[in-house]
Every structure is written in structure tokens, then in C-alpha cells.
Design a protein around this motif. Structure first.
Motif, PDB file in Angstrom:
ATOM      1  N   ALA A   1       3.958  80.744   3.151  1.00 59.19           N
ATOM      2  CA  ALA A   1       4.848  81.753   2.654  1.00 59.19           C
ATOM      3  C   ALA A   1       6.566  81.579   2.925  1.00 59.19           C
ATOM      4  CB  ALA A   1       4.582  83.299   2.986  1.00 59.19           C
ATOM      5  N   SER A   2       7.279  81.945   1.780  1.00 55.74           N
ATOM      6  CA  SER A   2       8.698  81.709   2.091  1.00 55.74           C
ATOM      7  C   SER A   2       9.272  82.972   1.308  1.00 55.74           C
ATOM      8  CB  SER A   2       9.368  80.591   1.111  1.00 55.74           C
ATOM      9  OG  SER A   2      10.537  80.598   1.148  1.00 55.74           O
ATOM     10  N   CYS A   3       9.968  84.019   2.447  1.00 59.52           N
ATOM     11  CA  CYS A   3      10.195  85.309   2.014  1.00 59.52           C
ATOM     12  C   CYS A   3      11.805  85.382   2.024  1.00 59.52           C
ATOM     13  CB  CYS A   3       9.640  86.116   2.861  1.00 59.52           C
ATOM     14  SG  CYS A   3       7.959  86.186   3.073  1.00 59.52           S
ATOM     15  N   ASN A   4      12.097  85.883   0.636  1.00 61.72           N
ATOM     16  CA  ASN A   4      13.572  86.053   0.393  1.00 61.72           C
ATOM     17  C   ASN A   4      13.857  87.691  -0.149  1.00 61.72           C
ATOM     18  OD1 ASN A   4      14.092  82.894  -0.017  1.00 61.72           O
ATOM     19  ND2 ASN A   4      12.171  83.362  -1.034  1.00 61.72           N
ATOM     20  N   ARG A   5      15.161  87.864   0.188  1.00 66.46           N
ATOM     21  CA  ARG A   5      15.436  89.103   0.166  1.00 66.46           C
ATOM     22  C   ARG A   5      16.480  89.021  -1.074  1.00 66.46           C
ATOM     23  NH1 ARG A   5      12.945  93.376   1.989  1.00 66.46           N
ATOM     24  NH2 ARG A   5      13.449  92.812   4.103  1.00 66.46           N
ATOM     25  N   ILE A   6      16.471  90.130  -2.095  1.00 68.94           N
ATOM     26  CA  ILE A   6      17.377  89.806  -3.474  1.00 68.94           C
ATOM     27  C   ILE A   6      17.800  91.208  -3.644  1.00 68.94           C
ATOM     28  CG2 ILE A   6      16.114  87.829  -4.224  1.00 68.94           C
ATOM     29  CD1 ILE A   6      14.849  89.569  -6.353  1.00 68.94           C
ATOM     30  N   PRO A   7      18.961  91.235  -4.455  1.00 68.88           N
ATOM     31  CA  PRO A   7      19.570  92.686  -4.751  1.00 68.88           C
ATOM     32  C   PRO A   7      18.910  93.384  -5.685  1.00 68.88           C
ATOM     33  CG  PRO A   7      20.944  91.070  -5.494  1.00 68.88           C
ATOM     34  CD  PRO A   7      19.847  90.454  -4.790  1.00 68.88           C
ATOM     35  N   THR A   8      17.571  93.644  -5.539  1.00 68.81           N
ATOM     36  CA  THR A   8      16.780  94.950  -6.403  1.00 68.81           C
ATOM     37  C   THR A   8      16.787  95.881  -5.433  1.00 68.81           C
ATOM     38  OG1 THR A   8      14.969  93.493  -6.182  1.00 68.81           O
ATOM     39  CG2 THR A   8      15.843  93.178  -8.200  1.00 68.81           C
ATOM     40  N   LEU A   9      16.484  96.994  -6.028  1.00 70.18           N
ATOM     41  CA  LEU A   9      16.251  98.192  -5.307  1.00 70.18           C
ATOM     42  C   LEU A   9      14.866  98.608  -4.749  1.00 70.18           C
ATOM     43  CD1 LEU A   9      17.508 100.976  -3.823  1.00 70.18           C
ATOM     44  CD2 LEU A   9      16.904 102.059  -6.070  1.00 70.18           C
ATOM     45  N   ASP A  10      13.770  98.377  -5.912  1.00 66.89           N
ATOM     46  CA  ASP A  10      12.459  98.551  -5.456  1.00 66.89           C
ATOM     47  C   ASP A  10      11.549  97.505  -6.003  1.00 66.89           C
ATOM     48  OD1 ASP A  10      12.187 100.909  -3.906  1.00 66.89           O
ATOM     49  OD2 ASP A  10      13.025 102.065  -5.656  1.00 66.89           O
ATOM     50  N   GLY A  11      10.463  97.097  -5.627  1.00 66.13           N
ATOM     51  CA  GLY A  11       9.565  95.849  -6.387  1.00 66.13           C
ATOM     52  C   GLY A  11       9.575  94.724  -5.912  1.00 66.13           C
ATOM     53  N   HIS A  12       8.645  94.032  -5.278  1.00 62.75           N
ATOM     54  CA  HIS A  12       8.684  92.672  -4.767  1.00 62.75           C
ATOM     55  C   HIS A  12       8.123  91.756  -5.752  1.00 62.75           C
ATOM     56  CE1 HIS A  12      10.043  94.383  -0.878  1.00 62.75           C
ATOM     57  NE2 HIS A  12       8.941  94.072  -0.194  1.00 62.75           N
ATOM     58  N   LEU A  13       8.663  90.899  -6.052  1.00 63.50           N
ATOM     59  CA  LEU A  13       8.230  89.946  -7.225  1.00 63.50           C
ATOM     60  C   LEU A  13       7.829  88.693  -6.245  1.00 63.50           C
ATOM     61  CD1 LEU A  13       7.852  89.050 -10.000  1.00 63.50           C
ATOM     62  CD2 LEU A  13      10.157  88.293 -10.060  1.00 63.50           C
ATOM     63  N   GLU A  14       6.793  87.999  -6.617  1.00 59.94           N
ATOM     64  CA  GLU A  14       6.321  86.905  -6.043  1.00 59.94           C
ATOM     65  C   GLU A  14       5.789  85.693  -6.772  1.00 59.94           C
ATOM     66  OE1 GLU A  14       4.872  89.703  -2.250  1.00 59.94           O
ATOM     67  OE2 GLU A  14       3.589  88.262  -3.190  1.00 59.94           O
ATOM     68  N   ASN A  15       6.199  84.584  -6.462  1.00 59.16           N
ATOM     69  CA  ASN A  15       5.858  83.275  -7.100  1.00 59.16           C
ATOM     70  C   ASN A  15       4.731  82.629  -6.397  1.00 59.16           C
ATOM     71  OD1 ASN A  15       9.284  82.756  -7.286  1.00 59.16           O
ATOM     72  ND2 ASN A  15       8.122  83.638  -9.061  1.00 59.16           N
ATOM     73  N   VAL A  16       3.316  82.546  -6.944  1.00 61.39           N
ATOM     74  CA  VAL A  16       2.351  82.061  -6.288  1.00 61.39           C
ATOM     75  C   VAL A  16       1.837  80.942  -6.897  1.00 61.39           C
ATOM     76  CG1 VAL A  16      -0.047  82.786  -5.624  1.00 61.39           C
ATOM     77  CG2 VAL A  16       1.557  84.696  -5.801  1.00 61.39           C
ATOM     78  N   PHE A  17       1.340  79.920  -6.010  1.00 61.96           N
ATOM     79  CA  PHE A  17       0.995  78.559  -6.474  1.00 61.96           C
ATOM     80  C   PHE A  17      -0.485  78.590  -5.612  1.00 61.96           C
ATOM     81  CE2 PHE A  17       5.329  78.412  -6.771  1.00 61.96           C
ATOM     82  CZ  PHE A  17       5.495  77.546  -7.835  1.00 61.96           C
ATOM     83  N   ALA A  18      -1.682  78.393  -6.245  1.00 53.91           N
ATOM     84  CA  ALA A  18      -2.964  78.689  -5.817  1.00 53.91           C
ATOM     85  C   ALA A  18      -3.985  77.552  -6.290  1.00 53.91           C
ATOM     86  CB  ALA A  18      -3.508  79.964  -6.445  1.00 53.91           C
ATOM     87  N   GLU A  19      -4.649  76.818  -5.308  1.00 56.54           N
ATOM     88  CA  GLU A  19      -5.432  75.783  -5.384  1.00 56.54           C
ATOM     89  C   GLU A  19      -6.816  76.373  -5.430  1.00 56.54           C
ATOM     90  OE1 GLU A  19      -4.454  71.978  -3.775  1.00 56.54           O
ATOM     91  OE2 GLU A  19      -2.655  72.380  -3.429  1.00 56.54           O
ATOM     92  N   THR A  20      -7.838  76.135  -6.171  1.00 56.50           N
ATOM     93  CA  THR A  20      -9.180  76.559  -6.082  1.00 56.50           C
ATOM     94  C   THR A  20     -10.177  75.423  -5.857  1.00 56.50           C
ATOM     95  OG1 THR A  20      -9.373  76.767  -8.362  1.00 56.50           O
ATOM     96  CG2 THR A  20      -8.818  78.649  -7.092  1.00 56.50           C
ATOM     97  N   GLU A  21     -11.370  75.489  -5.538  1.00 57.34           N
ATOM     98  CA  GLU A  21     -12.265  74.595  -5.459  1.00 57.34           C
ATOM     99  C   GLU A  21     -12.709  74.194  -7.057  1.00 57.34           C
ATOM    100  OE1 GLU A  21     -16.800  73.657  -3.417  1.00 57.34           O
ATOM    101  OE2 GLU A  21     -15.762  75.375  -3.010  1.00 57.34           O
ATOM    102  N   GLU A  22     -13.027  74.958  -7.460  1.00 60.74           N
ATOM    103  CA  GLU A  22     -13.392  74.940  -8.950  1.00 60.74           C
ATOM    104  C   GLU A  22     -12.113  74.888 -10.041  1.00 60.74           C
ATOM    105  OE1 GLU A  22     -16.152  77.881 -10.280  1.00 60.74           O
ATOM    106  OE2 GLU A  22     -17.082  78.058  -8.525  1.00 60.74           O
ATOM    107  N   ASP A  23     -12.108  74.124 -11.127  1.00 63.46           N
ATOM    108  CA  ASP A  23     -11.152  74.171 -12.169  1.00 63.46           C
ATOM    109  C   ASP A  23     -11.123  75.382 -12.874  1.00 63.46           C
ATOM    110  OD1 ASP A  23     -10.318  71.629 -11.369  1.00 63.46           O
ATOM    111  OD2 ASP A  23     -11.789  70.782 -12.819  1.00 63.46           O
ATOM    112  N   VAL A  24      -9.873  76.202 -12.859  1.00 59.45           N
ATOM    113  CA  VAL A  24      -9.878  77.511 -13.480  1.00 59.45           C
ATOM    114  C   VAL A  24      -8.675  77.347 -14.424  1.00 59.45           C
ATOM    115  CG1 VAL A  24      -8.692  78.317 -11.541  1.00 59.45           C
ATOM    116  CG2 VAL A  24      -9.676  79.891 -13.085  1.00 59.45           C
ATOM    117  N   SER A  25      -8.841  77.879 -15.763  1.00 55.84           N
ATOM    118  CA  SER A  25      -7.906  77.957 -16.797  1.00 55.84           C
ATOM    119  C   SER A  25      -6.859  79.055 -16.434  1.00 55.84           C
ATOM    120  CB  SER A  25      -8.390  77.796 -18.148  1.00 55.84           C
ATOM    121  OG  SER A  25      -9.218  79.163 -18.284  1.00 55.84           O
TER     122      SER A  25
END
Length: 344
Positions: free
Chosen positions: A231-255
Motif C-alpha cells: 500500500a501507498s497512502c496519500n492525503r489529498i484536499p477532499t473533505l470526505d471519501g477515500h478513493l483508492e487505485n487497486v491492482f489485483a493479481e488472481t490465480e485464475e484469469d478474470v475479465s
């Protein structure tokens, strides 16, 4: 059925959210509010610098604030919600537990303790059975249950939906709102026209708590999920609401289509504060956005979008209201689950 509840640390940001969410709750009746020694003896209206976007409920405004000790909480209170700073919580929560109180806590202390349930009701309700282990090991008559960090709870429901495909590794970069630091946590000079690329302790919480939440309870403890999390955690100038960019690797291929369907179909809980649909998935690549989407499901729904394939797996965005779903609302849901499962 009416359950009398109290709030430890009721005057702070999360404590105020608790009061807002408990107003007109179908099950819980607020019977006690506590804060620091400086606030004890004042009315709640006098003690709290109210900042929530709805008025203080009239009956709460005139309640007398107690000190945060078992002597200041009525014996007939059945359940306590804790929004104390972690240092204070580590000192005083055990006093309440030894006196037999059940505590649903948003504080970060003891989240990774092997005998403390770290729970999201939609994800791992069976982990509440750790309470029996906890009582045997600590000799408490009460029970301590924790909800995860606000950034963790934003991501984990989406990961739970993807786990059927065999989660192997997750990388996440967060864009976290200033309310997550509390009223005085980030000054205007620090955050306006700026972004802060580090939030102390946040990365470790996401990397460890997510593996416990998705782990397996074997009757005596929780085996952590085997996925790697960075994880890399960053503070930005929004009041409420955490937005996250996720990159996930899975054993099975998933579209992206399969992943979106898994998220949409992941079941919510049948609790008073549960959203009808746990995860809303946007097809628009520009959603979710904090200002537009943090209030979905009264602030209790997780939003996801931007699902795309990469050479390594999937990438997507997710969002949750950090002081509702990520804090007070999470503890409230755990309290509702404790009642539903007969622990209260």
C-alpha cells in the motif's frame, strides 16, 4: 427490542458521526456519552464543537457528558461504541471489558491481536466466535470487537468479491480525505494546493488488516490470507471519501466483466444499517468520485469503477465515505451484528 448504548469519546469527529447515525435508530437507544475530564459534567452541547452536517439531536444536546470510566456509565447500558484515540483506548477499554461491557471499537489498538475479532459484517461475521477465545484468555466478562481502518474497509469488500478467483497479490494507492486525520490533523497550509504522499501507520494497517479480514477462523484463531499486499497512502484536499487505485493479481484469469459481476453480486448483510447493495459498480471510467459518490447508500455503500485488464491482472478504483462506512458506521454495523448473533 431496545438496546441501551453508550459512546466513549463522544465529542470528537467520529463520536459526532455515531450520534448522527444513532438518531432514530430502530434498535439502539443512546443512554451515555463520555469524553475527557475537561468535558465531564458539561452538557453535550457545551462540550462538543459540533461539525456534522445535521443538527445535534435535541435529547443528546442536553445529556450530561461523563468521564470515560466505568463508574460514569450506567450499569444497564448493554453496548459501548468506542471512538477514542488509540492510546487512550488501549488504557481504558480493558477497564470496561473487565466490568462486563461489550465494546464495538473504531480505535486502532488491538486490531491485529490474535484473540480480537476484526470484523466487517458482510465479509467475516464468523470471526465473532473469537470472543470465546478472548474471554478464556483474558478473563473478561465483556467482549471487544474492532472494525478496520477507514482505508482498509474501502478496499476489502471488493477483494472479498474477487477472492473466488484466487487472490495472489494486491497493490493499492490511496487518495484519502482530510477528515480521516480528524479536525486538527492536517492544517490548511499543509493540504490546500497540495498532496501529502505519506500517512503514518496507514500503509501497515492496510497491508495487515486486509489479510486478517479475509483470513480463515479455525476455532482458536485466524489464519491470515496468503495474498501479498503493498500500500501507498496519500492525503489529498477532499473533505470526505477515500478513493483508492487497486491492482489485483488472481490465480485464475478474470475479465473486467466477470469482476464487475462478482462485485455487484456480493451479498450485503441483513442488518438495520446495511446498504441494500454492498458494492455499486460504475461502467463510467471516470467514476467513482468522492464528491459525487461518497453518500451512496447513506454513506454505507462501497463504490467501484474503472475495471480494466492489465498484463498482470486487474486494475480498478474504489471509494467509501471514510467517517461513515470507514469509522462510525462500521462500528455501528458491528454492534448490530453483535445483537443479531446474541452477544449482546
Amino acid at each position: 427490542m431496545s438496546v441501551r448504548v453508550g459512546i466513549l469519546g463522544a465529542t470528537g469527529a467520529v463520536g459526532q458521526r455515531f450520534i448522527q447515525l444513532l438518531d432514530d435508530h430502530p434498535t439502539f437507544e443512546l443512554a451515555a456519552v463520555t469524553a475527557s475530564e475537561e468535558s465531564a459534567g458539561k452538557t453535550y452541547r457545551e462540550a462538543a464543537k459540533w461539525r456534522v452536517n445535521t443538527p445535534i439531536p435535541d435529547d443528546v444536546a442536553e445529556m450530561t457528558v461523563g468521564a470515560t470510566t466505568p463508574d460514569d456509565v450506567p450499569d444497564d447500558v448493554d453496548l459501548l461504541f468506542s471512538s477514542l484515540p488509540s492510546g487512550a483506548a488501549a488504557e481504558v477499554e480493558p477497564d470496561f471489558l473487565e466490568e462486563g461491557y461489550v465494546v464495538s471499537s473504531n480505535s486502532s489498538n488491538d486490531r491485529m491481536a490474535p484473540d480480537v475479532p476484526l470484523t466487517i459484517p458482510e465479509i467475516n461475521p464468523g470471526h465473532l466466535d473469537l470472543i470465546e477465545v478472548q474471554r478464556d484468555e483474558r478473563g473478561w466478562d465483556g467482549a471487544l470487537v474492532k472494525n478496520p481502518n477507514c482505508s482498509t474497509i474501502t478496499m476489502v469488500p471488493t477483494l472479498a468479491a474477487l477472492d473466488q478467483f484466487g487472490l495472489e497479490s494486491v497493490q493499492v494507492s490511496t487518495l484519502q480525505a482530510v477528515s480521516g486525520a480528524g479536525y486538527s490533523g492536517v492544517t490548511s497550509m499543509e493540504i490546500i494546493d497540495n498532496a501529502i504522499p505519506h500517512i503514518g501507520g496507514e500503509e501497515e494497517k492496510m497491508e495487515t488488516e486486509s489479510r486478517k479480514l479475509l483470513g480463515t477462523f479455525d476455532g482458536t484463531g485466524v489464519d491470515l490470507h496468503g495474498m501479498d499486499v503493498a500500500a501507498s497512502c496519500n492525503r489529498i484536499p477532499t473533505l470526505d471519501g477515500h478513493l483508492e487505485n487497486v491492482f489485483a493479481e488472481t490465480e485464475e484469469d478474470v475479465s473486467p466483466e466477470e469482476a464487475a459481476a462478482a462485485m455487484r453480486e456480493y451479498p450485503s448483510a441483513d442488518l438495520p444499517s446495511s446498504p441494500d447493495q454492498l458494492i455499486h459498480v460504475f461502467e463510467d471510467l471516470e467514476r467513482p468520485q468522492p464528491r459525487l459518490d461518497r453518500e451512496r447508500g447513506d454513506g454505507m455503500q462501497i463504490s467501484a469503477g474503472g475495471l480494466q485488464e492489465t498484463e498482470a491482472g486487474l486494475k480498478y478504483n474504489c471509494l467509501a465515505h471514510n467517517t461513515i462506512r470507514g469509522a462510525a458506521g462500521a462500528s455501528l454495523l458491528n454492534g448490530e451484528l453483535l445483537v443479531e448473533e446474541g452477544w449482546v
